[in-house]
Design an enzyme around this catalytic site. Structure first.
Site, PDB file in Angstrom:
ATOM      1  N   CYS A  30      10.428  12.046  -6.793  1.00 40.20           N
ATOM      2  CA  CYS A  30       9.212  12.572  -7.439  1.00 40.20           C
ATOM      3  C   CYS A  30       8.994  14.058  -7.161  1.00 40.20           C
ATOM      4  CB  CYS A  30       7.992  11.784  -7.000  1.00 40.20           C
ATOM      5  SG  CYS A  30       8.144  10.039  -7.336  1.00 40.20           S
ATOM      6  N   HIS A  42       1.442  15.794  -8.101  1.00 38.44           N
ATOM      7  CA  HIS A  42       2.225  14.647  -8.576  1.00 38.44           C
ATOM      8  C   HIS A  42       1.266  13.498  -8.871  1.00 38.44           C
ATOM      9  CE1 HIS A  42       5.009  11.487  -9.033  1.00 38.44           C
ATOM     10  NE2 HIS A  42       4.845  10.966  -7.830  1.00 38.44           N
ATOM     11  N   ASN A  53       2.968   6.777 -13.107  1.00 36.10           N
ATOM     12  CA  ASN A  53       3.809   7.650 -12.276  1.00 36.10           C
ATOM     13  C   ASN A  53       5.146   7.873 -12.985  1.00 36.10           C
ATOM     14  OD1 ASN A  53       5.507   8.748 -10.343  1.00 36.10           O
ATOM     15  ND2 ASN A  53       4.864   7.373  -8.702  1.00 36.10           N
TER      16      ASN A  53
HETATM   17  O1  UT7 Z   1       5.671   8.581  -6.423  1.00 38.37           O
HETATM   18  C1  UT7 Z   1       5.682   8.767  -5.045  1.00 38.37           C
HETATM   19  C2  UT7 Z   1       5.691   7.542  -4.271  1.00 38.37           C
HETATM   20  N1  UT7 Z   1       4.809   6.475  -4.665  1.00 38.37           N
HETATM   21  C3  UT7 Z   1       3.533   6.456  -4.315  1.00 38.37           C
HETATM   22  O2  UT7 Z   1       2.988   7.432  -3.862  1.00 38.37           O
HETATM   23  C4  UT7 Z   1       2.810   5.138  -4.410  1.00 38.37           C
HETATM   24  C5  UT7 Z   1       2.079   4.875  -3.111  1.00 38.37           C
HETATM   25  N2  UT7 Z   1       1.397   3.586  -3.018  1.00 38.37           N
HETATM   26  C6  UT7 Z   1       0.365   3.217  -3.795  1.00 38.37           C
HETATM   27  O3  UT7 Z   1       0.012   3.887  -4.742  1.00 38.37           O
HETATM   28  C7  UT7 Z   1      -0.404   1.966  -3.402  1.00 38.37           C
HETATM   29  O4  UT7 Z   1       0.011   1.559  -2.121  1.00 38.37           O
HETATM   30  C8  UT7 Z   1      -0.238   0.764  -4.398  1.00 38.37           C
HETATM   31  C9  UT7 Z   1      -0.992   1.056  -5.674  1.00 38.37           C
HETATM   32  C10 UT7 Z   1       1.231   0.534  -4.679  1.00 38.37           C
HETATM   33  C11 UT7 Z   1      -0.846  -0.497  -3.789  1.00 38.37           C
HETATM   34  O5  UT7 Z   1      -2.199  -0.280  -3.413  1.00 38.37           O
HETATM   35  P1  UT7 Z   1      -2.713  -0.727  -1.964  1.00 38.37           P
HETATM   36  O6  UT7 Z   1      -4.139  -0.441  -1.913  1.00 38.37           O
HETATM   37  O7  UT7 Z   1      -1.819  -0.043  -0.962  1.00 38.37           O
HETATM   38  O8  UT7 Z   1      -2.499  -2.273  -1.996  1.00 38.37           O
HETATM   39  P2  UT7 Z   1      -1.580  -3.196  -1.056  1.00 38.37           P
HETATM   40  O9  UT7 Z   1      -0.134  -3.007  -1.341  1.00 38.37           O
HETATM   41  O10 UT7 Z   1      -2.038  -3.084   0.364  1.00 38.37           O
HETATM   42  O11 UT7 Z   1      -1.998  -4.643  -1.584  1.00 38.37           O
HETATM   43  C12 UT7 Z   1      -3.330  -5.135  -1.469  1.00 38.37           C
HETATM   44  C13 UT7 Z   1      -3.410  -6.504  -2.133  1.00 38.37           C
HETATM   45  C14 UT7 Z   1      -2.303  -7.457  -1.694  1.00 38.37           C
HETATM   46  O12 UT7 Z   1      -2.852  -8.765  -1.621  1.00 38.37           O
HETATM   47  P3  UT7 Z   1      -3.292  -9.404  -0.207  1.00 38.37           P
HETATM   48  O13 UT7 Z   1      -2.060  -9.397   0.623  1.00 38.37           O
HETATM   49  O14 UT7 Z   1      -4.359  -8.480   0.322  1.00 38.37           O
HETATM   50  O15 UT7 Z   1      -3.768 -10.742  -0.600  1.00 38.37           O
HETATM   51  C15 UT7 Z   1      -1.315  -7.401  -2.822  1.00 38.37           C
HETATM   52  O16 UT7 Z   1      -0.553  -8.578  -2.934  1.00 38.37           O
HETATM   53  O17 UT7 Z   1      -3.254  -6.365  -3.554  1.00 38.37           O
HETATM   54  C16 UT7 Z   1      -2.235  -7.255  -4.015  1.00 38.37           C
HETATM   55  N3  UT7 Z   1      -1.567  -6.652  -5.167  1.00 38.37           N
HETATM   56  C17 UT7 Z   1      -1.999  -6.814  -6.433  1.00 38.37           C
HETATM   57  N4  UT7 Z   1      -3.019  -7.503  -6.958  1.00 38.37           N
HETATM   58  C18 UT7 Z   1      -3.193  -7.464  -8.293  1.00 38.37           C
HETATM   59  C19 UT7 Z   1      -0.487  -5.835  -5.179  1.00 38.37           C
HETATM   60  N5  UT7 Z   1      -0.191  -5.461  -6.434  1.00 38.37           N
HETATM   61  C20 UT7 Z   1      -1.117  -6.055  -7.235  1.00 38.37           C
HETATM   62  C21 UT7 Z   1      -1.334  -6.064  -8.619  1.00 38.37           C
HETATM   63  N6  UT7 Z   1      -2.383  -6.763  -9.104  1.00 38.37           N
HETATM   64  N7  UT7 Z   1      -0.555  -5.361  -9.470  1.00 38.37           N
END
Ligand code: UT7
Length: 327
Positions: free
Chosen positions: A113, A254, A284
């Protein structure tokens, strides 16, 4: 003193739109979760027969037209991508052929990225040293080709498209004031594509059954690193130039996640109204996200002569970096 100045911008995205409600029918997710956790509402998806080069060529033509530069005047073409048309030759070579930029050396740059910021850093070095005078710097991706559309953790995030800029040697005060690139490889395994490559050559089993062809990301860990690194890179650019956040007219970061962007703005001290965000439309797009945003901001007339513009990226590797320029 010679400076590297952006004299034209261009971008191109696929026509096909995938909305959050489309994704609700594909994986266990919902518009509310995606919107509040990421800020993304829809993303663009390349159709069959459309590749990274398809969008790179369109974006490049638009940038060249704006700069009023002919393809054969270019002496270098740099293309940041992690989704090239082929492992080799470089997609930049295909772009060179399609543009008819016969006098340009062309190669791809793999910095995930941060590819566009790394590209601008190289452009600055080539131009300041006198080794190039007119260059094309691009970020172009078809990330949806390496996304597992059964994995809700990743498939909601990414989109396809390309952005390009023409960078020319200039003697005035306009242009890149400084560029800063960094790599912290201690956590590269948090965001990568395992195959196809030397470690995991393609096979029916490894490529598809074991899904090694799809990108893998530990989103939550990556998030924390992104917030810290993007803040550090932005602050480095301000300190190096001895300017304050109040002097910056636009932060063009980004576009990975609205919460990362907001955290970066807070850390640096740039309020929301001076941060350009378009990730609700494209998701993204990795190396393409900053040049697409820059082109949109430019064509919407938001960038005024003499504005200070700060660009800031973070990506797999981890790579990160910033560019401060006078428009
Ligand atoms: O491009 C450069 C590199 N990339 C980035 O910079 C991306 C960086 N990361 C992020 O943007 C975020 O971490 C995400 C958007 C990917 C995820 O958000 P988060 O707030 O970190 O969520 P998480 O991974 O901690 O997941 C929280 C909950 C989980 O459920 P439990 O374990 O709390 O029950 C996930 O299973 O959200 C759940 N979850 C979803 N729920 C509905 C994960 N993906 C989804 C989804 N829809 N698509």
């Amino acid at each position: 003193m010679l400076r590297a100045r952006i004299t034209g911008t261009g971008s191109a995205v696929p026509d096909k739109i995938l909305t959050n409600s489309d994704l609700e029918k594909m994986v266990n997710t919902n518009d509310e979760w995606i919107t509040t956790r990421t800020g993304i509402k829809e993303r663009r998806i390349a159709a069959d027969g459309e590749y990274t080069s398809t969008f790179a060529v369109k974006a490049a033509r638009r940038a060249l037209e704006m700069a009023n530069v002919q393809p054969d005047e270019l002496d270098l073409i740099l293309l940041g991508t992690v989704t090239p048309d082929f492992p080799f030759p470089a997609t930049a070579c295909i772009v060179q052929q399609e543009l008819g930029a016969a006098n340009a050396a062309a190669f791809d740059l793999s910095a995930a990225c941060s590819g566009f910021i790394y590209g601008l850093n190289m452009a600055e070095a080539y131009i300041k040293s006198g080794m190039a005078r007119k260059m094309l710097v691009m970020g172009a991706e078809v990330l949806t080709r390496i996304v597992d559309f059964t994995d809700r953790n990743t498939c909601i995030l990414f989109g396809d498209g390309a952005g390009a800029v023409v960078v020319e040697a200039s003697t005035g005060e306009h242009g890149i004031l400084s560029s800063h690139i960094y790599t912290n490889s201690s956590h590269w395994g948090l965001l990568y594509q395992p195959g196809v490559g030397g470690r995991n050559p393609g096979s029916a089993k490894s490529t598809f059954e074991e899904k090694l062809y799809y990108l893998r990301m530990e989103g939550n860990d990556v998030f924390k690193h992104a917030v810290r690194a993007m803040g550090d890179a932005a602050v480095a650019a301000l300190e190096y130039n001895n300017v304050s956040a109040d002097d910056v007219n636009w932060l063009i970061p980004h576009q990975a996640n609205r919460r990362i962007i907001e955290a970066t703005g807070k850390r640096v001290g740039i309020p929301e109204e001076r941060i350009f965000v378009n990730l609700h439309k494209y998701g993204n797009t990795s190396s393409a996200s900053i040049p697409i945003a820059l082109d949109e901001a430019n064509r919407e007339g938001r960038l005024k002569d003499g504005n200070l513009i700060l660009m800031d990226a973070f990506g797999g590797g981890f790579t990160y970096g910033s560019v401060l320029l006078k428009w």
